[in-house]
Write an enzyme that holds these catalytic residues in place. Structure first.
Site, PDB file in Angstrom:
ATOM      1  N   GLY A   1       6.554  -8.606   2.304  1.00 14.22           N
ATOM      2  CA  GLY A   1       7.415  -7.512   1.862  1.00 14.22           C
ATOM      3  C   GLY A   1       6.778  -6.149   2.138  1.00 14.22           C
ATOM      4  N   ASP A   2       5.479  -6.037   1.882  1.00 17.96           N
ATOM      5  CA  ASP A   2       4.773  -4.769   2.144  1.00 17.96           C
ATOM      6  C   ASP A   2       4.825  -4.453   3.635  1.00 17.96           C
ATOM      7  OD1 ASP A   2       4.034  -5.151  -0.503  1.00 17.96           O
ATOM      8  OD2 ASP A   2       2.088  -6.015   0.030  1.00 17.96           O
TER       9      ASP A   2
END
Ligand code: ADP
Ligand code: FBP
Length: 304
Positions: free
Chosen positions: A248-249
């Site tokens: 996600g990052d």
């Protein structure tokens, strides 16, 4: 310039072993300390995309020194406030399944908070601040929200990766993009989705509440980008997922790093999807060659 903010970074102590027998002495095959924290992961991908960025946050003690040493080794420019307490260690057990114990984090004093806020005076028009990860327990629960008027006053944009009410509270300040995964999006509206259509309707509400762009990630099921004028969909790249940490990052970093160069949300989404997949397919945060290898698989299509 992009600034990533990791207020509660960690040394991730990754322990690998074949299996864990609860209540017994277990011996690991391999273990390592890795600099972790969501903003730091974003910085790492931005470096791979050749986008200038600086990592901000708080570090302290022997763990903080090791964390900064690793960042310097990876050429991640950083300007953390040094605190008197000790940076946390998060334990990641990789056995038959992955288990994590994320520590609460250090005490941060009022003086240290003042020193951090002083960093924000460096901000200039056009800069982007990426705020991500948990808050140390001694910080006020609305710490991120406190920073937003200062960021906006400087003419900078912000991106926030947090969940629940803390995320909703920031929307009126108009984040450039937010990236809930589909579970987090359902939780925000205290619902479950029977269809993608229902999910898109909720994502659309986040735009109405102030977000400029909303990316919804669905791990191996792909993702959506919702902008005020267009809806886009992309299937996930096909590959073997070996790591759930930081996908996600990486997606957020891919979006922001591309947006700063192109101002094109659909292209930023395409690169974000590739960065997320590349990280999911590798043991650590992806490097440029891995992102480039995945990119041809990502097709962004506009949906009505
Ligand atoms: N198993 C996977 N296969 C392909 N792409 C993946 C996989 N897991 C993650 N990704 C990519 O990374 C993005 C973010 O992953 P996701 O797990 O949804 O985020 P988060 O870590 O925030 O929950 C996805 O939209 C997708 O592009
Ligand atoms: O700030 P939090 O939510 O406690 O998460 C910290 C953790 O986030 C990470 O940066 C990545 O976590 P994710 O698995 O959620 O992507 C780890 O390296 C770190 O231990």
């Amino acid at each position: 310039m992009i600034y990533t903010v990791t207020v509660n970074p960690a040394l991730d102590y990754v322990i690998q072993l074949k299996q864990v027998n609860r209540g017994e002495v277990n011996r690991s095959d391999n273990c390592s300390f890795l600099a972790g924290g969501k903003g730091i992961n974003v910085s790492q991908i931005l470096n791979q995309l050749d986008i200038d960025n600086t990592a901000w946050g708080f570090v302290g003690g022997f763990t903080g020194k090791e964390l900064v040493r690793q960042l310097n080794q990876r050429h991640i420019v950083n300007d953390f406030v040094t605190i008197s307490d000790v940076t946390r260690v998060n334990v990641k057990v990789h056995a038959e399944e992955e288990s994590e114990i994320n520590a609460a984090g250090p005490n941060i004093t009022d003086q240290e908070i003042i020193a951090f806020k002083a960093r924000l005076s460096d901000l200039q028009k056009g800069d982007i601040v990426v705020l991500s990860g948990s808050l140390a327990p001694s910080l006020p629960v609305d710490f991120y929200k406190e920073l937003l008027p200062i960021i906006k006053e400087a003419g900078a944009e912000f991106v926030i990766d947090t969940t629940g009410q803390a995320l909703l509270d920031t929307l009126s300040y108009k984040p450039l993009v937010i990236k809930p995964n589909h579970h987090e999006l359902a939780d925000l509206f205290k619902t479950t989705f029977e269809s993608d259509q229902e999910m898109l309707e909720c994502a659309r509400k986040l735009l109405d509440m102030g977000a400029q762009n909303v990316m919804v990630s669905m791990a191996g099921k792909g993702g959506y980008l919702i902008t005020p004028k267009h809806f886009y969909h992309a299937k996930a790249a096909v590959g073997t997922a070996v790591n759930s940490v930081g996908a996600g990052d990486s997606m957020t970093a891919g979006f922001v790093g591309t947006y700063v160069k192109t101002k094109d949300p659909a292209e930023s989404f395409r690169i974000g999807m590739a960065c997320g997949a590349a990280t999911a397919f590798t043991k650590d945060i992806a490097v440029k060659s891995q992102i480039d290898a995945v990119l041809p698989q990502i097709n962004v299509e506009e949906i009505s």
